[in-house]
Design a protein around this motif. Structure first.
Motif, PDB file in Angstrom:
ATOM      1  N   THR A  87       0.871  -1.176   0.000  1.00 13.33           N
ATOM      2  CA  THR A  87       0.000   0.000   0.000  1.00 13.33           C
ATOM      3  C   THR A  87       0.900   1.215   0.000  1.00 13.33           C
ATOM      4  O   THR A  87       1.794   1.313   0.853  1.00 13.33           O
ATOM      5  N   ASP A  89       1.154   5.621  -0.261  1.00 12.76           N
ATOM      6  CA  ASP A  89       0.404   6.821   0.046  1.00 12.76           C
ATOM      7  C   ASP A  89       0.830   7.916  -0.942  1.00 12.76           C
ATOM      8  O   ASP A  89       1.956   8.407  -0.879  1.00 12.76           O
ATOM      9  N   GLY A 149       5.228   3.990   1.917  1.00 13.32           N
ATOM     10  CA  GLY A 149       4.163   3.017   2.163  1.00 13.32           C
ATOM     11  C   GLY A 149       4.659   1.801   2.898  1.00 13.32           C
ATOM     12  O   GLY A 149       5.747   1.826   3.491  1.00 13.32           O
ATOM     13  N   THR A 169       2.363  -5.378   2.384  1.00 20.86           N
ATOM     14  CA  THR A 169       1.211  -6.058   2.997  1.00 20.86           C
ATOM     15  C   THR A 169       1.201  -7.522   2.532  1.00 20.86           C
ATOM     16  O   THR A 169       2.061  -7.931   1.765  1.00 20.86           O
ATOM     17  N   GLU A 198      -3.817  -8.696  -0.263  1.00 20.14           N
ATOM     18  CA  GLU A 198      -4.277  -7.294  -0.209  1.00 20.14           C
ATOM     19  C   GLU A 198      -4.062  -6.594  -1.553  1.00 20.14           C
ATOM     20  O   GLU A 198      -4.618  -5.546  -1.810  1.00 20.14           O
ATOM     21  N   LEU A 230      -2.030  -4.551  -4.717  1.00 25.01           N
ATOM     22  CA  LEU A 230      -1.207  -3.336  -4.779  1.00 25.01           C
ATOM     23  C   LEU A 230      -2.137  -2.138  -4.727  1.00 25.01           C
ATOM     24  O   LEU A 230      -2.862  -1.867  -5.693  1.00 25.01           O
ATOM     25  N   LEU A 231      -2.112  -1.441  -3.596  1.00 22.14           N
ATOM     26  CA  LEU A 231      -3.070  -0.354  -3.406  1.00 22.14           C
ATOM     27  C   LEU A 231      -2.388   0.994  -3.259  1.00 22.14           C
ATOM     28  O   LEU A 231      -1.291   1.107  -2.702  1.00 22.14           O
ATOM     29  N   LEU A 232      -3.063   2.020  -3.770  1.00 20.84           N
ATOM     30  CA  LEU A 232      -2.582   3.394  -3.650  1.00 20.84           C
ATOM     31  C   LEU A 232      -3.672   4.199  -2.955  1.00 20.84           C
ATOM     32  O   LEU A 232      -4.833   4.173  -3.379  1.00 20.84           O
ATOM     33  N   THR A 233      -3.311   4.869  -1.865  1.00 20.39           N
ATOM     34  CA  THR A 233      -4.260   5.802  -1.262  1.00 20.39           C
ATOM     35  C   THR A 233      -3.969   7.153  -1.907  1.00 20.39           C
ATOM     36  O   THR A 233      -2.879   7.703  -1.724  1.00 20.39           O
ATOM     37  N   THR A 280      -8.907   4.877  -2.137  1.00 19.43           N
ATOM     38  CA  THR A 280      -8.025   3.739  -2.418  1.00 19.43           C
ATOM     39  C   THR A 280      -8.185   3.281  -3.862  1.00 19.43           C
ATOM     40  O   THR A 280      -9.297   3.028  -4.324  1.00 19.43           O
ATOM     41  N   ASP A 326      -6.728   0.603  -6.931  1.00 17.14           N
ATOM     42  CA  ASP A 326      -5.990  -0.637  -7.212  1.00 17.14           C
ATOM     43  C   ASP A 326      -4.933  -0.322  -8.272  1.00 17.14           C
ATOM     44  O   ASP A 326      -5.275   0.044  -9.399  1.00 17.14           O
TER      45      ASP A 326
END
Ligand code: ADP
Ligand code: MG
Length: 356
Positions: free
Chosen positions: A265, A267, A323, A326, A330, A332-335, A341, A343
């Motif tokens: 994840t 940020d 970041g 995880t 979960e 590959l996530l970007l906030t 959020t 993907d």
């Protein structure tokens, strides 16, 4: 047999298929620790030394445009991009071989200028140019650099090795190379237009290029982060995993996570976007964060560290924690900067030579 155009499977799909063909030969050599799939191939020399080896090909009209690239810079960049892959293994460069394919009409002085750039960079990084190969080319200039480096089995950093909970760190700033490329391409278009209209060259364009010297420099003259490898050595830091950012942050983080069998994840608000890239993106009505995430060729290092080692990098002004690693499930996530959020698998995958 039905033929499939390479563009259907892309650069990485092609490499995967080639890797299948060459697997048997790798089995013959148990000293080979890493074959296809990392920034460098790695083999064991003895108990205390491993050698890392990389190669990179620069093709005119694909990787560079001689109308916007000084040859001295190009020579230097050909070295830097290889040193960057050596650094990505937490190793130091030793020797390079240079192969060139040159159109017969190209002036000798241009090739010499390219080599002065190569030699300058080699001297700065402390490596030796030890040979190469020369051919004529029927279409454009090609430069291929192969480079060796060394490290120890304990210090070696691979793309695999990251664990859930590790911090994701990036060096320097991102987005500069894409900003520089946009400026150079615009300058080229203006220059061609003026030549077509028989107008004198507009000096304002040059003034603007100087205003964005850092972005232009990141594109034409990237510097491999050998200083960070020195810093790791001084502080006793060994990243759990590392890669250099050549295809783009999202794509290269994807490579690292795939090899490590983990998710991540990041940020968006933490991304160290080059200030000039923000200004240039505004001019082009584009998003500098997008350039930082998917624009390639920044040649920064992306690495992971156990959280317990945060203090070791916290004070370094050129290392940013963006970041956390995880579990694989979960993804590959970007906030993003609005807290939404996204993907990263849905994002443009980064640079692919065969993408349609
Ligand atoms: P990088 O961006 O770090 O230079 P690449 O994306 O070029 O890495 O390559 C990924 C991996 O695939 C590397 O391990 C490289 O050695 C391997 N590779 C790339 N092209 C070929 C090829 N034509 N034959 C064999 N291995 C290749
Ligand atoms: Mg690399």
């Amino acid at each position: 047999m039905a033929f499939k155009p390479i563009s259907e499977i892309g650069e990485f799909g092609l490499i995967e298929r080639l890797a299948k063909i060459t697997t048997p030969s790798t089995k013959q050599r148990p000293e080979l620790l890493e074959g296809i799939g990392d920034d460098c191939a790695v083999w064991r020399i003895d108990e205390s030394v491993v050698q890392v080896v990389t190669t990179d090909l620069l093709a005119e009209h694909v990787h560079f445009d001689l109308l916007t690239t000084p040859l001295h810079h190009l020579g230097s960049k050909a070295i830097s991009v290889n040193v960057s892959d050596i650094c990505a293994m937490n190793a130091m460069p030793d020797y390079a071989l240079i192969s060139i394919a040159v159109p017969p009409k190209m002036p000798v002085e241009m090739v010499e200028e390219l080599y002065r750039g190569i030699e300058h960079a080699a001297s700065v990084y402390g490596l030796a140019i030890a040979g190469g190969d020369t051919s004529s080319s029927a279409s454009g200039l090609f430069i291929s650099v192969s480079m060796t480096g060394t490290t120890t089995p304990e210090l070696l950093a691979l793309r695999k090795g990251a664990s859930p909970g590790d911090l994701i760190c990036v060096t320097g700033t991102l987005g500069g190379s894409t900003a520089g490329l946009h400026l150079l391409q615009r300058e080229k278009a203006t220059m061609i237009e003026q030549m077509r209209n028989n107008e004198p060259y507009n000096k304002e364009v040059m003034a603007e290029l100087q205003e964005y010297a850092e972005a232009i420099r990141s594109h034409l003259l990237p510097e491999a982060r050998i200083d960070i490898i020195d810093f790791f050595s001084e502080e006793g830091i060994v990243p759990t995993a590392m890669i250099d950012i050549s295809d783009g942050l999202v794509a290269d983080l994807g490579h690292l996570c795939r090899r490590s069998g983990v998710g991540a994840t990041i940020d968006e608000s933490k991304l160290p976007v080059l200030a000039e890239a923000r200004a240039v993106a505004e001019e082009f009505q584009q998003d500098a964060f997008d350039w930082a995430l998917t624009g390639g060729e920044d040649y920064q290092l992306l690495f992971t560290l156990p959280k317990s080692q945060y203090d070791l990098v916290a004070a370094h002004r050129d290392i940013t924690v963006i970041g956390e690693i995880t579990e694989k499930e979960e993804g590959l996530l970007l906030t993003d900067i609005f807290g939404i959020t996204i993907d990263m698998a849905e994002m443009k995958p980064g640079f692919d030579h065969f993408a349609g």
